[in-house]
Design a protein around this motif. Structure first.
Motif, PDB file in Angstrom:
ATOM      1  N   PRO A   1       0.822  -1.214   0.000  1.00 60.88           N
ATOM      2  CA  PRO A   1       0.000   0.000   0.000  1.00 60.88           C
ATOM      3  C   PRO A   1       0.861   1.271   0.000  1.00 60.88           C
ATOM      4  CG  PRO A   1      -0.733  -1.536   1.676  1.00 60.88           C
ATOM      5  CD  PRO A   1       0.539  -2.071   1.112  1.00 60.88           C
ATOM      6  N   GLU A   2       0.277   2.335  -0.462  1.00 60.77           N
ATOM      7  CA  GLU A   2       0.998   3.610  -0.495  1.00 60.77           C
ATOM      8  C   GLU A   2       1.407   4.010   0.918  1.00 60.77           C
ATOM      9  OE1 GLU A   2       0.137   8.194  -1.773  1.00 60.77           O
ATOM     10  OE2 GLU A   2      -0.800   6.585  -2.937  1.00 60.77           O
ATOM     11  N   GLY A   3       2.629   4.487   1.061  1.00 59.71           N
ATOM     12  CA  GLY A   3       3.134   4.916   2.353  1.00 59.71           C
ATOM     13  C   GLY A   3       3.692   3.785   3.199  1.00 59.71           C
ATOM     14  N   ALA A   4       3.635   2.553   2.713  1.00 56.33           N
ATOM     15  CA  ALA A   4       4.170   1.412   3.457  1.00 56.33           C
ATOM     16  C   ALA A   4       5.633   1.217   3.093  1.00 56.33           C
ATOM     17  CB  ALA A   4       3.383   0.152   3.120  1.00 56.33           C
ATOM     18  N   LEU A  16       7.141  -5.233   7.697  1.00 59.31           N
ATOM     19  CA  LEU A  16       6.282  -4.401   6.858  1.00 59.31           C
ATOM     20  C   LEU A  16       5.615  -3.377   7.761  1.00 59.31           C
ATOM     21  CD1 LEU A  16       4.826  -3.729   4.189  1.00 59.31           C
ATOM     22  CD2 LEU A  16       3.119  -5.456   4.817  1.00 59.31           C
ATOM     23  N   ALA A  17       5.834  -2.117   7.482  1.00 59.57           N
ATOM     24  CA  ALA A  17       5.218  -1.037   8.257  1.00 59.57           C
ATOM     25  C   ALA A  17       4.174  -0.356   7.384  1.00 59.57           C
ATOM     26  CB  ALA A  17       6.273  -0.033   8.711  1.00 59.57           C
ATOM     27  N   LEU A  18       2.957  -0.274   7.891  1.00 67.64           N
ATOM     28  CA  LEU A  18       1.858   0.373   7.181  1.00 67.64           C
ATOM     29  C   LEU A  18       1.566   1.701   7.858  1.00 67.64           C
ATOM     30  CD1 LEU A  18      -0.506  -2.713   6.845  1.00 67.64           C
ATOM     31  CD2 LEU A  18       1.087  -1.828   5.142  1.00 67.64           C
ATOM     32  N   ASN A  19       1.581   2.758   7.094  1.00 68.68           N
ATOM     33  CA  ASN A  19       1.339   4.096   7.617  1.00 68.68           C
ATOM     34  C   ASN A  19      -0.159   4.367   7.710  1.00 68.68           C
ATOM     35  OD1 ASN A  19       2.031   6.661   8.518  1.00 68.68           O
ATOM     36  ND2 ASN A  19       2.084   7.501   6.444  1.00 68.68           N
ATOM     37  N   GLN A  25      -7.074  -3.338   8.676  1.00 71.93           N
ATOM     38  CA  GLN A  25      -6.420  -3.146   7.379  1.00 71.93           C
ATOM     39  C   GLN A  25      -5.086  -3.897   7.337  1.00 71.93           C
ATOM     40  OE1 GLN A  25      -6.502   1.130   7.789  1.00 71.93           O
ATOM     41  NE2 GLN A  25      -7.903   1.335   6.045  1.00 71.93           N
ATOM     42  N   ALA A  26      -4.357  -3.868   8.440  1.00 71.12           N
ATOM     43  CA  ALA A  26      -3.086  -4.589   8.495  1.00 71.12           C
ATOM     44  C   ALA A  26      -3.308  -6.090   8.332  1.00 71.12           C
ATOM     45  CB  ALA A  26      -2.373  -4.289   9.810  1.00 71.12           C
ATOM     46  N   ILE A  27      -4.341  -6.596   8.953  1.00 74.45           N
ATOM     47  CA  ILE A  27      -4.662  -8.019   8.823  1.00 74.45           C
ATOM     48  C   ILE A  27      -5.020  -8.350   7.374  1.00 74.45           C
ATOM     49  CG2 ILE A  27      -6.308  -9.822   9.502  1.00 74.45           C
ATOM     50  CD1 ILE A  27      -6.409  -8.376  12.277  1.00 74.45           C
ATOM     51  N   GLU A  28      -5.796  -7.490   6.726  1.00 76.75           N
ATOM     52  CA  GLU A  28      -6.161  -7.709   5.316  1.00 76.75           C
ATOM     53  C   GLU A  28      -4.926  -7.744   4.425  1.00 76.75           C
ATOM     54  OE1 GLU A  28      -9.106  -5.090   3.652  1.00 76.75           O
ATOM     55  OE2 GLU A  28     -10.382  -5.282   5.418  1.00 76.75           O
ATOM     56  N   VAL A  29      -4.012  -6.808   4.626  1.00 78.36           N
ATOM     57  CA  VAL A  29      -2.788  -6.760   3.816  1.00 78.36           C
ATOM     58  C   VAL A  29      -1.962  -8.022   4.050  1.00 78.36           C
ATOM     59  CG1 VAL A  29      -0.579  -5.561   3.511  1.00 78.36           C
ATOM     60  CG2 VAL A  29      -2.695  -4.244   3.659  1.00 78.36           C
ATOM     61  N   ALA A  30      -1.791  -8.407   5.298  1.00 81.52           N
ATOM     62  CA  ALA A  30      -1.016  -9.612   5.612  1.00 81.52           C
ATOM     63  C   ALA A  30      -1.662 -10.848   4.988  1.00 81.52           C
ATOM     64  CB  ALA A  30      -0.888  -9.775   7.122  1.00 81.52           C
ATOM     65  N   GLU A  31      -2.978 -10.931   5.051  1.00 81.69           N
ATOM     66  CA  GLU A  31      -3.677 -12.086   4.480  1.00 81.69           C
ATOM     67  C   GLU A  31      -3.522 -12.132   2.958  1.00 81.69           C
ATOM     68  OE1 GLU A  31      -5.792 -15.611   4.200  1.00 81.69           O
ATOM     69  OE2 GLU A  31      -4.774 -14.693   5.902  1.00 81.69           O
TER      70      GLU A  31
END
Length: 90
Positions: A1-4, A16-19, A25-31
């Motif tokens: 994602p943008e800003g990560a 992985l750092a999500l801004n 949302q973090a769980i969705e990205v990881a999945e």
């Protein structure tokens, strides 16, 4: 994602750092990443290699400053591995 941002954190560990992301949302990205890795056909030296990924997710904030969040995420990562790998622990 943008800003990560993504960084190699250890031999087989990545950070992985999500801004400005909520925990959901973090769980969705990881999945999505977990499923993409699980479903990808890695080939090396004419052999198919199956790879999976486990994740430990911790939000940053006043309750989890960076040093504590990294320790907590590492503990959760190993919990995910101990639970059979290829999963996410929060």
């Amino acid at each position: 994602p943008e800003g990560a941002w993504l960084s190699r954190w250890g031999g087989e560990e990545f950070l992985l750092a999500l801004n400005d992301a909520y925990l959901g949302q973090a769980i969705e990205v990881a999945e999505k990443i977990r499923q993409a890795i699980e479903g990808y056909d890695f080939n090396y030296d004419e052999q198919e290699i199956r790879i999976t990924a486990s994740f430990g997710i911790v939000p940053l904030g006043t309750d989890h400053p960076l040093a504590l969040a990294l320790k907590a995420a590492d503990s959760l990562l190993y919990k995910a591995k101990d639970a059979g790998r290829n999963n996410i622990c929060v």
